[in-house]
Design a protein around this motif. Structure first.
Motif, PDB file in Angstrom:
ATOM      1  N   UNK A 291       0.815  -1.217   0.000  1.00  0.00           N
ATOM      2  CA  UNK A 291       0.000   0.000   0.000  1.00  0.00           C
ATOM      3  C   UNK A 291       0.851   1.270   0.000  1.00  0.00           C
ATOM      4  N   UNK A 292       2.166   1.108  -0.060  1.00  0.00           N
ATOM      5  CA  UNK A 292       3.054   2.262  -0.077  1.00  0.00           C
ATOM      6  C   UNK A 292       3.189   2.929   1.274  1.00  0.00           C
ATOM      7  N   UNK A 293       3.098   2.129   2.355  1.00  0.00           N
ATOM      8  CA  UNK A 293       3.145   2.680   3.709  1.00  0.00           C
ATOM      9  C   UNK A 293       4.202   1.964   4.541  1.00  0.00           C
ATOM     10  N   UNK A 294       4.639   2.631   5.602  1.00  0.00           N
ATOM     11  CA  UNK A 294       5.529   2.028   6.580  1.00  0.00           C
ATOM     12  C   UNK A 294       5.005   2.374   7.967  1.00  0.00           C
ATOM     13  N   UNK A 295       5.137   1.441   8.918  1.00  0.00           N
ATOM     14  CA  UNK A 295       4.624   1.704  10.266  1.00  0.00           C
ATOM     15  C   UNK A 295       5.245   0.755  11.272  1.00  0.00           C
ATOM     16  N   UNK A 296       5.326   1.227  12.517  1.00  0.00           N
ATOM     17  CA  UNK A 296       5.670   0.388  13.660  1.00  0.00           C
ATOM     18  C   UNK A 296       4.506   0.510  14.632  1.00  0.00           C
ATOM     19  N   UNK A 297       3.728  -0.557  14.764  1.00  0.00           N
ATOM     20  CA  UNK A 297       2.501  -0.499  15.548  1.00  0.00           C
ATOM     21  C   UNK A 297       2.627  -1.276  16.852  1.00  0.00           C
ATOM     22  N   UNK A 298       1.696  -0.999  17.773  1.00  0.00           N
ATOM     23  CA  UNK A 298       1.662  -1.674  19.060  1.00  0.00           C
ATOM     24  C   UNK A 298       1.283  -3.149  18.884  1.00  0.00           C
TER      25      UNK A 298
ATOM     26  N   UNK B 149      -4.199  -5.581  20.614  1.00  0.00           N
ATOM     27  CA  UNK B 149      -5.158  -5.710  19.521  1.00  0.00           C
ATOM     28  C   UNK B 149      -5.950  -4.476  19.152  1.00  0.00           C
ATOM     29  N   UNK B 150      -6.700  -3.915  20.124  1.00  0.00           N
ATOM     30  CA  UNK B 150      -7.539  -2.767  19.814  1.00  0.00           C
ATOM     31  C   UNK B 150      -6.703  -1.576  19.360  1.00  0.00           C
ATOM     32  N   UNK B 151      -5.613  -1.327  20.054  1.00  0.00           N
ATOM     33  CA  UNK B 151      -4.759  -0.189  19.697  1.00  0.00           C
ATOM     34  C   UNK B 151      -4.117  -0.391  18.331  1.00  0.00           C
ATOM     35  N   UNK B 152      -3.771  -1.641  18.026  1.00  0.00           N
ATOM     36  CA  UNK B 152      -3.193  -1.943  16.715  1.00  0.00           C
ATOM     37  C   UNK B 152      -4.193  -1.592  15.615  1.00  0.00           C
ATOM     38  N   UNK B 153      -5.458  -1.980  15.807  1.00  0.00           N
ATOM     39  CA  UNK B 153      -6.500  -1.674  14.822  1.00  0.00           C
ATOM     40  C   UNK B 153      -6.711  -0.171  14.696  1.00  0.00           C
ATOM     41  N   UNK B 154      -6.727   0.541  15.821  1.00  0.00           N
ATOM     42  CA  UNK B 154      -6.918   1.986  15.790  1.00  0.00           C
ATOM     43  C   UNK B 154      -5.772   2.681  15.054  1.00  0.00           C
ATOM     44  N   UNK B 155      -4.556   2.253  15.338  1.00  0.00           N
ATOM     45  CA  UNK B 155      -3.405   2.862  14.660  1.00  0.00           C
ATOM     46  C   UNK B 155      -3.427   2.540  13.174  1.00  0.00           C
ATOM     47  N   UNK B 156      -3.804   1.307  12.840  1.00  0.00           N
ATOM     48  CA  UNK B 156      -3.922   0.912  11.436  1.00  0.00           C
ATOM     49  C   UNK B 156      -4.898   1.837  10.706  1.00  0.00           C
ATOM     50  N   UNK B 157      -6.065   2.073  11.326  1.00  0.00           N
ATOM     51  CA  UNK B 157      -7.086   2.905  10.688  1.00  0.00           C
ATOM     52  C   UNK B 157      -6.608   4.347  10.513  1.00  0.00           C
ATOM     53  N   UNK B 158      -5.787   4.826  11.452  1.00  0.00           N
ATOM     54  CA  UNK B 158      -5.336   6.205  11.376  1.00  0.00           C
ATOM     55  C   UNK B 158      -4.287   6.473  10.319  1.00  0.00           C
ATOM     56  N   UNK B 159      -3.808   5.416   9.653  1.00  0.00           N
ATOM     57  CA  UNK B 159      -2.751   5.597   8.655  1.00  0.00           C
ATOM     58  C   UNK B 159      -3.280   6.096   7.308  1.00  0.00           C
ATOM     59  N   UNK B 160      -4.587   5.972   7.086  1.00  0.00           N
ATOM     60  CA  UNK B 160      -5.177   6.383   5.806  1.00  0.00           C
ATOM     61  C   UNK B 160      -6.281   7.399   6.069  1.00  0.00           C
ATOM     62  N   UNK B 161      -6.262   8.508   5.347  1.00  0.00           N
ATOM     63  CA  UNK B 161      -7.235   9.584   5.551  1.00  0.00           C
ATOM     64  C   UNK B 161      -8.303   9.649   4.461  1.00  0.00           C
ATOM     65  N   UNK B 162      -7.952   9.262   3.245  1.00  0.00           N
ATOM     66  CA  UNK B 162      -8.885   9.360   2.126  1.00  0.00           C
ATOM     67  C   UNK B 162     -10.118   8.486   2.371  1.00  0.00           C
ATOM     68  N   UNK B 163     -11.316   9.076   2.314  1.00  0.00           N
ATOM     69  CA  UNK B 163     -12.549   8.346   2.622  1.00  0.00           C
ATOM     70  C   UNK B 163     -12.818   7.216   1.644  1.00  0.00           C
ATOM     71  N   UNK B 164     -12.463   7.426   0.380  1.00  0.00           N
ATOM     72  CA  UNK B 164     -12.696   6.386  -0.626  1.00  0.00           C
ATOM     73  C   UNK B 164     -11.807   5.173  -0.384  1.00  0.00           C
ATOM     74  N   UNK B 165     -10.656   5.417   0.184  1.00  0.00           N
ATOM     75  CA  UNK B 165      -9.683   4.345   0.408  1.00  0.00           C
ATOM     76  C   UNK B 165      -9.883   3.676   1.769  1.00  0.00           C
ATOM     77  N   UNK B 166     -10.431   4.423   2.735  1.00  0.00           N
ATOM     78  CA  UNK B 166     -10.448   3.992   4.128  1.00  0.00           C
ATOM     79  C   UNK B 166     -11.205   2.678   4.338  1.00  0.00           C
ATOM     80  N   UNK B 167     -12.363   2.498   3.692  1.00  0.00           N
ATOM     81  CA  UNK B 167     -13.142   1.273   3.886  1.00  0.00           C
ATOM     82  C   UNK B 167     -12.363   0.039   3.444  1.00  0.00           C
TER      83      UNK B 167
END
Length: 359
Positions: free
Chosen positions: A265-272, A275-293
């Motif tokens: 997806x052209x991204x890099x990240x170091x996440x927790x 579980x819940x925090x990992x999902x929240x951080x994952x979701x915060x990496x993309x802002x575009x509404x069309x892409x987010x779902x």
């Protein structure tokens, strides 16, 4: 939790009841119970374990119930001087720990820490050695704090639930308290878990995983299905006991899959690794509404694919590589998004540049 709280309340205030004495005999608990959670034996009943883990469920240092009860001291015949929160905002063993360590009787009742003289209560101290200068200052601070607490002869000690006007615990008030304190977080988690474009069985699996209710190695050991932690090391690395956190987030093999999926997806990240925090951080990496779902679907697809890969290696002796698992993640997510969003994603573009395909 509110219903369990009712039993916790009754355990302390109905000490002379027959059921309470039976529980005391069965579990060997002390007659002067307090509200703090404690470690219980593994062979205890599920009810008893849940009862003493009640406050710990909320992730609070003190606990919602411990903070909701207030001790009213009469003559101090049923209150532990050092251990209970009866004067001030914390037990004296916490607030004056140095003095507590020097006290000769660490389990003394309030009524045994002094005497009545001409209708006035006088505090008496008994230490294991002579006090030093700093310790004498602490005794003075303790005496000042005790001045605000007046004992009453002939009056029994009692507990009060501060969220009810009558002072008696009720499941209704506890339920209202618990819902109001965590409603926003629960609503957000519920939405993240169930309002998505993946199959229902995947959401259900993730829900169980978040609560540590899936048959990972540590849970199999805990339930007595396998002998010990060494019998069920991680199938991918063989270095650690298989836990949900290790399996999905910290194992080198699965971390490589997350890394490769993000690179796709052209991204890099170091996440927790929670579980819940990992999902929240994952979701915060993309802002575009069309892409987010679609990006949302990727997280669930990776979790589900890792679990299937793990089962294949254990039960079918498969030989899939991380690269093959990544290919499966790409195809599964494509089919799920097509089915749930009723849209035709271009397969060729999706496999190369999924963000552009979503747009």
């Amino acid at each position: 939790m509110a219903l369990l709280g009712k039993w916790r309340w009754r355990l302390v205030v109905e000490k002379e009841a027959l059921w309470n004495r039976v529980v005391e005999a069965k579990y060997g608990i002390h007659r002067r119970r307090d509200w703090e959670g404690r470690e219980v034996k593994m062979n205890s009943s599920y009810w008893w374990k849940a009862l003493w883990k009640l406050d710990k469920e909320r992730g609070s240092d003190e606990g919602w119930m411990y903070k909701g009860v207030v001790k009213t001291v009469g003559e101090g015949n049923d209150t532990l001087f050092w251990h209970e929160k009866w004067c001030g905002d914390a037990p004296f063993r916490v607030k004056f720990n140095r003095l507590f360590r020097l006290a000769e009787d660490k389990d003394a009742l309030v009524k045994n820490m002094g005497e009545w003289r001409n209708g006035e209560w006088i505090w008496k101290w008994s230490w294991s050695r002579e006090l030093l200068g700093r310790e004498n200052t602490l005794v003075q601070d303790l005496n000042k704090l005790l001045q605000g607490s007046k004992l009453e002869q002939g009056q029994q000690d009692s507990w009060r639930w501060k969220y009810e006007s009558k002072g008696t615990y009720s499941t209704k008030s506890a339920y209202t308290l618990l819902k109001s304190s965590n409603r926003e977080a629960d609503t957000r988690r519920f939405s993240m878990l169930w309002n998505n474009k993946v199959p229902l069985k995947v959401s259900a699996f993730v829900w169980k995983g978040m609560q540590n209710r899936i048959p990972t190695g540590d849970n199999l050991v805990k339930r007595g299905i396998v002998g010990s932690n060494t019998d069920f090391a991680c199938i991918f690395c063989g270095k650690q006991t298989e836990t949900a956190s290790h399996l999905f987030f910290t194992c080198d093999a699965t971390w490589a899959i997350w890394h490769a999926a993000y690179a796709w997806w052209g991204l890099q990240a170091v996440l927790t690794c929670e579980g819940w925090k990992h999902l929240q951080q994952h979701m915060g990496m993309v802002r575009n509404k069309k892409v987010k779902e679609s990006w949302y679907v990727i997280w669930f697809t990776i979790i589900w694919s890792i679990w299937l890969w793990r089962n294949q290696l254990i039960f079918k002796e498969g030989n899939d590589t991380p690269a093959m698992v990544l290919d499966l993640i790409k195809m599964r997510s494509l089919y799920w998004i097509r089915a749930k969003q009723n849209t035709e994603l271009a397969k060729e573009l999706w496999l190369v540049n999924p963000r552009e395909a979503c747009k």
